[in-house]
Design a protein around this motif. Structure first.
Motif, PDB file in Angstrom:
ATOM      1  N   LYS A  18      -1.519   5.835   8.625  1.00 52.94           N
ATOM      2  CA  LYS A  18      -2.292   5.754   7.540  1.00 52.94           C
ATOM      3  C   LYS A  18      -3.612   7.015   7.875  1.00 52.94           C
ATOM      4  O   LYS A  18      -3.754   8.230   7.201  1.00 52.94           O
ATOM      5  CB  LYS A  18      -3.148   4.948   7.084  1.00 52.94           C
ATOM      6  N   SER A  19      -3.312   7.572   9.521  1.00 53.29           N
ATOM      7  CA  SER A  19      -4.603   7.660   9.943  1.00 53.29           C
ATOM      8  C   SER A  19      -3.887   9.161   9.671  1.00 53.29           C
ATOM      9  O   SER A  19      -4.660  10.712   9.377  1.00 53.29           O
ATOM     10  CB  SER A  19      -5.001   7.740  11.062  1.00 53.29           C
TER      11      SER A  19
ATOM     12  N   VAL B 269      -4.409   7.202  -2.053  1.00 54.43           N
ATOM     13  CA  VAL B 269      -3.622   5.701  -1.335  1.00 54.43           C
ATOM     14  C   VAL B 269      -3.754   4.917  -2.891  1.00 54.43           C
ATOM     15  O   VAL B 269      -4.974   4.863  -3.711  1.00 54.43           O
ATOM     16  CB  VAL B 269      -4.650   5.601  -0.652  1.00 54.43           C
TER      17      VAL B 269
ATOM     18  N   ASN C 234      -1.356   1.160  -5.026  1.00 59.33           N
ATOM     19  CA  ASN C 234      -0.657   0.031  -4.767  1.00 59.33           C
ATOM     20  C   ASN C 234       0.309  -0.054  -5.730  1.00 59.33           C
ATOM     21  O   ASN C 234       0.075  -0.010  -6.928  1.00 59.33           O
ATOM     22  CB  ASN C 234      -1.880  -1.760  -4.423  1.00 59.33           C
TER      23      ASN C 234
ATOM     24  N   LEU D   4      -3.405  11.216   6.203  1.00 57.21           N
ATOM     25  CA  LEU D   4      -5.131  11.218   6.020  1.00 57.21           C
ATOM     26  C   LEU D   4      -5.669  12.609   6.047  1.00 57.21           C
ATOM     27  O   LEU D   4      -6.202  12.746   5.958  1.00 57.21           O
ATOM     28  CB  LEU D   4      -6.171   9.292   5.642  1.00 57.21           C
TER      29      LEU D   4
ATOM     30  N   TYR E  10      -2.588  14.174  -0.264  1.00 61.89           N
ATOM     31  CA  TYR E  10      -2.440  12.418  -0.215  1.00 61.89           C
ATOM     32  C   TYR E  10      -3.098  11.723  -1.098  1.00 61.89           C
ATOM     33  O   TYR E  10      -4.659  11.692  -0.763  1.00 61.89           O
ATOM     34  CB  TYR E  10      -2.503  11.998   1.161  1.00 61.89           C
TER      35      TYR E  10
ATOM     36  N   GLU F 188       0.538  -1.508   0.160  1.00 61.74           N
ATOM     37  CA  GLU F 188       0.606  -0.570   0.039  1.00 61.74           C
ATOM     38  C   GLU F 188       1.421   1.379  -0.525  1.00 61.74           C
ATOM     39  O   GLU F 188       2.187   1.696   0.854  1.00 61.74           O
ATOM     40  CB  GLU F 188      -0.857   0.218   1.163  1.00 61.74           C
TER      41      GLU F 188
ATOM     42  N   LEU G 127       0.953   5.689   0.199  1.00 60.30           N
ATOM     43  CA  LEU G 127       0.238   6.745   0.709  1.00 60.30           C
ATOM     44  C   LEU G 127       0.935   7.492  -0.094  1.00 60.30           C
ATOM     45  O   LEU G 127       2.158   7.632   0.341  1.00 60.30           O
ATOM     46  CB  LEU G 127      -0.212   7.357   1.735  1.00 60.30           C
TER      47      LEU G 127
ATOM     48  N   ARG H  55       1.544   0.773  10.733  1.00 61.14           N
ATOM     49  CA  ARG H  55       0.391   1.042   9.540  1.00 61.14           C
ATOM     50  C   ARG H  55      -0.818   2.030  10.303  1.00 61.14           C
ATOM     51  O   ARG H  55      -0.722   2.996   9.076  1.00 61.14           O
ATOM     52  CB  ARG H  55       0.637  -0.598   9.834  1.00 61.14           C
ATOM     53  N   GLU H  56      -1.743   2.044  10.429  1.00 57.20           N
ATOM     54  CA  GLU H  56      -2.651   2.430  11.487  1.00 57.20           C
ATOM     55  C   GLU H  56      -2.024   3.809  11.847  1.00 57.20           C
ATOM     56  O   GLU H  56      -2.931   4.856  11.279  1.00 57.20           O
ATOM     57  CB  GLU H  56      -3.675   2.007  12.111  1.00 57.20           C
TER      58      GLU H  56
ATOM     59  N   LEU I 219       3.591   0.874   2.362  1.00 54.30           N
ATOM     60  CA  LEU I 219       3.469   0.069   3.874  1.00 54.30           C
ATOM     61  C   LEU I 219       3.499  -1.241   3.167  1.00 54.30           C
ATOM     62  O   LEU I 219       2.456  -1.100   2.601  1.00 54.30           O
ATOM     63  CB  LEU I 219       1.907   0.736   4.253  1.00 54.30           C
TER      64      LEU I 219
END
Length: 254
Positions: free
Chosen positions: A161-162, A203, A205, A165, A201, A66, A68, A157-158, A147
């Motif tokens: 991302k948070s 997202v 892959n 975003l 940003y 993934e 970002l 990881r979370e 990631l």
């Protein structure tokens, strides 16, 4: 009190003292330029390895995952600044020396603990265009955080991302001319969209593929930016074309 220029006002321009001063200053400047150029790898050999090379190793398999990222259209020399923006958005301390770490980096999983140890490679740039065919300042690249499936910290990881975003919300508010708390009125000043801080940003892959790999010094300075544009990227594109790699007319360099 007299300054240096007033004291030497009546001295001839080609006097021995002024010639000596010029030589000393010029020597110091040239020495500094040569030092920084060598430190950035101006004479460093580009040895590109693949899975079929004699020195091939696990690094020749790009795991993907993934991604970002911020999609930019600028000169490739600006890619370093984009990654610095990403690190700032994560709250990382850019003043730390290599090998130093913070508690935040541990929380985000950027520094692996336990038996793994060391810094995890998370920050990547994908270069999409050939600078030789695309006008200056119009090249596309995506810089951000990768990631991979093997990323060791689910919580990290979370958090990554948070954090990233959440930055998008601030960018959208700024573009609408609203204050940080959602109040205010429109027309509060234009936002420069082409700066990495003002780009949202995305997202996506990146695929798992075999890759050609090379190691090169990187100082995150002006010389590294120039070497990236005029030495490293051209070397990978030349390698792809000479070895007839798929999509060699426009190979992607990471």
């Amino acid at each position: 009190m007299l300054n240096y220029h007033e004291l030497t006002l009546d001295e001839p321009k080609n006097s021995p003292a002024k010639r000596k001063q010029f030589v000393i200053i010029t020597t110091i400047m040239i020495t500094l330029l040569v030092y920084h150029a060598m430190h950035a790898g101006v004479f460093y050999s580009m040895d590109i390895l693949t899975s079929t090379s004699d020195q091939a190793n696990a690094n020749n398999l790009f795991e993907g995952g993934e991604f970002l990222y911020k999609l930019m259209t600028k000169d490739y020399a600006a890619s370093g600044g984009t990654l610095r923006t990403v690190k700032e958005d994560l709250g990382l301390d850019l003043t730390l020396s290599e090998g130093e770490s913070t508690e935040l980096e541990m929380e985000l999983g950027i520094i692996a603990d336990g038996d793994e140890g060391g810094e995890v490679d998370l920050f990547y740039t994908v270069f999409m265009d050939d600078p030789g065919n695309v006008p200056g300042g119009k090249c596309r690249f995506a810089g951000g955080v990768l990631l991979p499936p093997s990323f060791h910290s689910k919580e990290g990881r979370e958090r990554i991302k948070s954090r990233l975003l959440r930055v998008n919300e601030d960018i959208l508010r700024a573009k609408r001319g609203l204050s940080g708390d959602g109040g205010g009125s429109s027309g509060g000043g234009a936002v420069e969209d082409n700066h990495s801080r003002n780009v949202e940003y995305r997202v996506g892959n990146l695929p798992k593929v075999e890759v050609a790999v090379a190691q090169h010094p990187f100082t995150d300075g002006a010389f590294s930016a120039l070497l990236q544009s005029y030495k490293i990227i051209p070397a990978f594109r030349k390698y792809a074309k000479e070895n007839k790699i798929e999509s060699a007319d426009n190979p992607v360099v990471i």
